[in-house]
Design a protein around this motif. Sequence first.
Motif, mmCIF file in Angstrom:
data_model
loop_
_atom_site.group_PDB
_atom_site.id
_atom_site.type_symbol
_atom_site.label_atom_id
_atom_site.label_comp_id
_atom_site.label_asym_id
_atom_site.label_seq_id
_atom_site.Cartn_x
_atom_site.Cartn_y
_atom_site.Cartn_z
ATOM 1 N N SER A 1 -6.564 12.296 2.218
ATOM 2 C CA SER A 1 -5.583 11.249 1.954
ATOM 3 C C SER A 1 -6.297 9.920 1.809
ATOM 4 O O SER A 1 -7.434 9.753 2.274
ATOM 5 C CB SER A 1 -4.541 11.170 3.075
ATOM 6 O OG SER A 1 -5.144 10.768 4.298
ATOM 7 N N ARG A 2 -5.635 8.969 1.164
ATOM 8 C CA ARG A 2 -6.196 7.628 1.003
ATOM 9 C C ARG A 2 -5.058 6.642 0.836
ATOM 10 O O ARG A 2 -4.083 6.916 0.144
ATOM 11 C CB ARG A 2 -7.140 7.577 -0.189
ATOM 12 C CG ARG A 2 -7.634 6.170 -0.505
ATOM 13 C CD ARG A 2 -8.615 6.134 -1.650
ATOM 14 N NE ARG A 2 -9.918 6.629 -1.260
ATOM 15 C CZ ARG A 2 -11.015 6.535 -2.021
ATOM 16 N NH1 ARG A 2 -10.932 5.966 -3.216
ATOM 17 N NH2 ARG A 2 -12.173 7.002 -1.610
ATOM 18 N N SER A 3 -5.220 5.466 1.462
ATOM 19 C CA SER A 3 -4.272 4.370 1.295
ATOM 20 C C SER A 3 -4.717 3.541 0.103
ATOM 21 O O SER A 3 -5.890 3.139 0.017
ATOM 22 C CB SER A 3 -4.226 3.512 2.558
ATOM 23 O OG SER A 3 -3.351 2.414 2.396
ATOM 24 N N ASN B 1 0.822 -1.198 0.000
ATOM 25 C CA ASN B 1 0.000 0.000 0.000
ATOM 26 C C ASN B 1 0.862 1.255 0.000
ATOM 27 O O ASN B 1 1.990 1.255 0.502
ATOM 28 C CB ASN B 1 -0.924 0.039 1.216
ATOM 29 C CG ASN B 1 -2.085 -0.937 1.092
ATOM 30 O OD1 ASN B 1 -2.358 -1.455 0.008
ATOM 31 N ND2 ASN B 1 -2.775 -1.179 2.186
ATOM 32 N N ALA B 2 0.339 2.320 -0.583
ATOM 33 C CA ALA B 2 0.963 3.640 -0.551
ATOM 34 C C ALA B 2 -0.111 4.635 -0.120
ATOM 35 O O ALA B 2 -1.311 4.367 -0.239
ATOM 36 C CB ALA B 2 1.531 4.017 -1.917
ATOM 37 N N VAL B 3 0.305 5.777 0.395
ATOM 38 C CA VAL B 3 -0.634 6.805 0.852
ATOM 39 C C VAL B 3 -0.577 8.000 -0.091
ATOM 40 O O VAL B 3 0.482 8.594 -0.289
ATOM 41 C CB VAL B 3 -0.319 7.252 2.297
ATOM 42 C CG1 VAL B 3 -1.276 8.365 2.721
ATOM 43 C CG2 VAL B 3 -0.428 6.074 3.251
ATOM 44 N N VAL B 4 -1.718 8.325 -0.683
ATOM 45 C CA VAL B 4 -1.832 9.491 -1.554
ATOM 46 C C VAL B 4 -2.454 10.628 -0.750
ATOM 47 O O VAL B 4 -3.505 10.457 -0.124
ATOM 48 C CB VAL B 4 -2.703 9.178 -2.790
ATOM 49 C CG1 VAL B 4 -2.864 10.417 -3.657
ATOM 50 C CG2 VAL B 4 -2.097 8.038 -3.589
ATOM 51 N N ARG B 5 -1.803 11.795 -0.754
ATOM 52 C CA ARG B 5 -2.301 12.979 -0.046
ATOM 53 C C ARG B 5 -2.498 14.124 -1.040
ATOM 54 O O ARG B 5 -1.704 14.292 -1.954
ATOM 55 C CB ARG B 5 -1.318 13.409 1.058
ATOM 56 C CG ARG B 5 -1.234 12.430 2.214
ATOM 57 C CD ARG B 5 -0.373 13.000 3.352
ATOM 58 N NE ARG B 5 -0.416 12.148 4.530
ATOM 59 C CZ ARG B 5 0.378 11.110 4.730
ATOM 60 N NH1 ARG B 5 1.305 10.812 3.844
ATOM 61 N NH2 ARG B 5 0.256 10.382 5.832
ATOM 62 N N TRP B 6 -3.553 14.897 -0.832
ATOM 63 C CA TRP B 6 -3.822 16.015 -1.727
ATOM 64 C C TRP B 6 -4.394 17.193 -0.945
ATOM 65 O O TRP B 6 -4.854 17.038 0.194
ATOM 66 C CB TRP B 6 -4.800 15.599 -2.829
ATOM 67 C CG TRP B 6 -6.174 15.266 -2.315
ATOM 68 C CD1 TRP B 6 -7.240 16.100 -2.125
ATOM 69 C CD2 TRP B 6 -6.625 13.960 -1.891
ATOM 70 N NE1 TRP B 6 -8.322 15.418 -1.624
ATOM 71 C CE2 TRP B 6 -7.970 14.104 -1.471
ATOM 72 C CE3 TRP B 6 -6.025 12.698 -1.833
ATOM 73 C CZ2 TRP B 6 -8.723 13.020 -1.005
ATOM 74 C CZ3 TRP B 6 -6.775 11.633 -1.364
ATOM 75 C CH2 TRP B 6 -8.108 11.792 -0.961
#
Length: 230
Positions: free
Chosen positions: A118-120, A80-85
């Motif tokens: 954010s979302r994993s 998994n990776a974490v996307v932040r915006w």
Amino acid sequence: MKAQPALPGRERPTGRASVLRTATAWLRRSPQAVLLTVTAVLATAFAVTPAYADDPGLQCAVSATGQISVEPSPVVYGQNAVVRWGADGIACGAEDALVISGPGFDPSTTDFPVGGGSRSVFIGSTGSVTWDVTVVDLSSDTGFNRHLASVTASVTGVTVVPDVRGDTQAQASQAISAAGYVLGSVSTAVDCDNVGVVRSQNPSAGTSRPLGSTVAITIGKKPAPPRICE
């Protein structure tokens, strides 16, 4: 001098209709003036009111700025990776939204309020992956939107399933383990050309799978008597 009465059926055009009819007559006489006339007509029709004066959502979409990032970078295949915006703009409200596209997001069904989030997400692609953030004016009849930012990360840790066809069960188990996978189910099937060795495997050789995934094999065997292998 006494004014001449207007002729029947020839009332003087007024307003926008007058502008357009006059321009049409002028163009017929002077084709070289096409560009100047079109520009003048457009200016007359649209210069009176700013594009977003009656649409506050559009003002936010026009003025919005944003950013998007991913951790870790590069990302790791099968993990998994974490996307932040984040995004902000003038007069942003409920009629505005952010659309995120990329692995783990479905822009056709999901949007987010203007702001941060954010979302994993699971990394199941190879090569490189990209995420984009776009602001959308939900109240606009034209669906006005503007791309704000994007981030691209390369994918590491990509491994593929080894080819164990023709190996004995012991050899296949060793090769699968050495590649970072786990031997899964072991079945048998009549196959006179591959008696005692692997005749097929699932997933097939060369398939990308996260480390720790199982690989099932099928061992060939002789048919039950009285049938024999020829």
